[in-house]
Scaffold this motif. Sequence first.
Motif, PDB file in Angstrom:
ATOM      1  N   ARG A  16      -4.175  -6.819   4.016  1.00  0.00           N
ATOM      2  CA  ARG A  16      -5.175  -5.748   4.213  1.00  0.00           C
ATOM      3  C   ARG A  16      -4.874  -4.971   5.497  1.00  0.00           C
ATOM      4  O   ARG A  16      -5.098  -3.757   5.560  1.00  0.00           O
ATOM      5  N   ASN A  47      -4.090  -0.918   5.881  1.00  0.00           N
ATOM      6  CA  ASN A  47      -4.557  -0.005   6.936  1.00  0.00           C
ATOM      7  C   ASN A  47      -3.397   0.720   7.606  1.00  0.00           C
ATOM      8  O   ASN A  47      -3.500   1.895   7.950  1.00  0.00           O
ATOM      9  N   GLU A  74      -8.953   6.234  -0.694  1.00  0.00           N
ATOM     10  CA  GLU A  74      -9.502   4.976  -1.207  1.00  0.00           C
ATOM     11  C   GLU A  74      -9.988   4.139  -0.031  1.00  0.00           C
ATOM     12  O   GLU A  74      -9.373   4.139   1.039  1.00  0.00           O
ATOM     13  N   GLU A  75     -11.054   3.418  -0.210  1.00  0.00           N
ATOM     14  CA  GLU A  75     -11.690   2.571   0.839  1.00  0.00           C
ATOM     15  C   GLU A  75     -12.184   3.418   2.008  1.00  0.00           C
ATOM     16  O   GLU A  75     -12.341   2.901   3.118  1.00  0.00           O
ATOM     17  N   ARG A  76     -12.355   4.709   1.795  1.00  0.00           N
ATOM     18  CA  ARG A  76     -12.727   5.630   2.888  1.00  0.00           C
ATOM     19  C   ARG A  76     -11.798   5.481   4.091  1.00  0.00           C
ATOM     20  O   ARG A  76     -12.198   5.554   5.251  1.00  0.00           O
ATOM     21  N   LYS A 109      -6.713  -6.026  -4.478  1.00  0.00           N
ATOM     22  CA  LYS A 109      -8.049  -5.681  -3.988  1.00  0.00           C
ATOM     23  C   LYS A 109      -9.129  -6.429  -4.769  1.00  0.00           C
ATOM     24  O   LYS A 109      -8.954  -6.689  -5.967  1.00  0.00           O
ATOM     25  N   ASP A 121     -17.566   3.218  -6.472  1.00  0.00           N
ATOM     26  CA  ASP A 121     -16.722   3.385  -5.282  1.00  0.00           C
ATOM     27  C   ASP A 121     -16.201   4.810  -5.100  1.00  0.00           C
ATOM     28  O   ASP A 121     -15.552   5.107  -4.092  1.00  0.00           O
ATOM     29  N   SER A 171       0.800  -1.229   0.000  1.00  0.00           N
ATOM     30  CA  SER A 171       0.000   0.000   0.000  1.00  0.00           C
ATOM     31  C   SER A 171       0.833   1.280   0.000  1.00  0.00           C
ATOM     32  O   SER A 171       0.362   2.336   0.415  1.00  0.00           O
ATOM     33  N   MET A 218      -9.475  -0.350   5.089  1.00  0.00           N
ATOM     34  CA  MET A 218      -9.563  -1.535   4.240  1.00  0.00           C
ATOM     35  C   MET A 218     -10.338  -2.628   4.975  1.00  0.00           C
ATOM     36  O   MET A 218      -9.924  -3.077   6.052  1.00  0.00           O
ATOM     37  N   GLU A 242     -12.377  -6.465  -6.732  1.00  0.00           N
ATOM     38  CA  GLU A 242     -13.139  -5.478  -7.496  1.00  0.00           C
ATOM     39  C   GLU A 242     -14.059  -6.188  -8.485  1.00  0.00           C
ATOM     40  O   GLU A 242     -13.789  -7.315  -8.884  1.00  0.00           O
TER      41      GLU A 242
END
Lengths: 144, 476
Positions: free
Chosen positions: B286, B290, B170-172, B328, B358, B97, B175, B330
């Motif tokens: 994941r 984060n 991304e992902e608010r 990810k 998204d 990430s 994750m 999708e």
Amino acid sequence: MNSQPLLPRWEHFEHEADIGIRGIAPTLEQAFEQAAIAMTAAVTNLDLVSPSKVISISCEASDNDMLLASWINELVYEMSTQGVLFNRFEVIIDEDTLSAIAYGEAVDPQKHQPAVEIKGATLTELRVYQQADGTWVAQCVVDV
Amino acid sequence: MDTRQFIQRDETCWEIKATGRMRVPAVIYADAQLLEAMDRKVYEQLANVATLPGIVDAAYAMPDAHWGYGFPIGGVAAFDPDQGGVVSAGGVGFDISCGVRTLQTGLTMDQLQTHKQALADALYRTVPAGVGSRGRIHLNHDSMHGMLTGGAQWALEQGFGEEQDLERIEERGCMAGAEARYVSPKARERQKDEMGTLGSGNHYLEVQRVAKIFDHEVAKVFGLRVDDVVISIHCGSRGLGHQIGSEFLTDMAMAAAKYQISLPDRELACAPLNSPLGKQYLGAMRAAINCALANRQIITHLTRQAAETVFPGIHLGLLYDVSHNTCKVEQHMIDGQKKSLYVHRKGATRAFGPGHPDLPEQFSETGQPVLIGGSMGTSSYVLCGTKDGEQRSFSSACHGAGRAMSRSQATKRWQGRTLVDELAARGIIIRSPSMRGVAEEAPLAYKDVSVVVDVADRAGLARKVAKLEPVICIKG
């Protein structure tokens, strides 16, 4: 006509984004020690590191290639968590187990001007082998 | 590479036909010049990726592709769990990430000019950078768990940032599916004092000037005008991500035989998505996403604090936060059917186009901001996702310039101090704890990011919106 006995040595080899480390020595253990020195040389000038701190390390793996990757990864872990740079090593390998003592000192950004942080050993160009003349080579690319 | 090895689909699209064990074709987006200069290893590695179980459509390489670990850097590949698809630690990379976040300052260059030195000093003092630097936050067992499962949302709860930051990540900012129990004690140990640190190598915090606008309409939505000042942060999941990457890379290499995956190259180490090891990696990876999102959130907070000391009352809002080393889940259309796929992007930026569900509402008509970092002293770019990108590359674009020469070649050619002085003469302030590090990151040690971005634009992967030029660079 005897050639000079080979002294343990290290070198870097080219990788486009990262750095290849290689130890070449009469014994497997020394080749592992030299590969580790090559890794420190990727971070700083070896002469700037004084071997005042001592750390014991051990690891194991099913073959010599993976043992080298484990050895390098153990050192990366110690460098990261203890905040040290190593410049001297004593390695003993007994079949699939490695035990070692590493000598170094705490990182001092002013003094050592560390260029990069090693993230870990990759499997790229990971090879441990004995050459025709009996000398050992231990090498891999480290991600920086 | 010799362009004759490829079938040229169009000006910027080159296909390697599926032969031998390749399950799908491999496709490189580049112009003839970039392709000719590209490492032969990209061809081999991309063709190898195309042999992996469950890969769908094609293995893709972005215009900045270069030699990676198993996967090329700049590689994109999607796997279908229903067809025995796999997840690969090398297909995500060590710096899980790793990404770029850009902040708007509301300042213009005129306002910054007289405060440049002061801002450079404040940022350098406030944001820990370089090897061995430690953050001011110490994570205990509980806060580590909160960080691994909550990402930037956790950081916000700790007082780092503002609620409105989240919709621009991304992902608010969090994750889903992170499983902290698969993050090893060693990975945790490496991270407990590293939150809010930049790291080293090609990571940086840069104050930039908007030098040129290519698409005025989209730039308006993104809030970018010529001579605006923005701040970009490039870093990742620090020691935690590196440790997870290293551990699973070796675990997957050892387990390939058990899963009866015959690898053309050990580095392609992977595990079936539905296997225990595959699931453990996904859970840990994941959690590392984060960690990266929390890290960039904390650095944002520190950046705001530093800016406040020079410009009291200033507000730094997020343009966006993108990650370029991820896998990810999708939804993508394959042969007219919507499929849930595991998309690996190793050194590639997600580039969702207009209308993607998204995206936050503000970007529904423009597509997402795609943030492309340059090297020290060179330009960076803001692009936007396109509709075409969906068909062309699972909505992915390039991520940066890519090195043109190795670190040792760079240190032979340049001296850090001289580079800092040369850049200063061009009005660019560099702050770094390591002059050798500066030499290794010399601007000319990288490919020209402008060429890479032009090709991404022409290939329809993403569209150019704005060009950014460096003013202050804090190097790790």
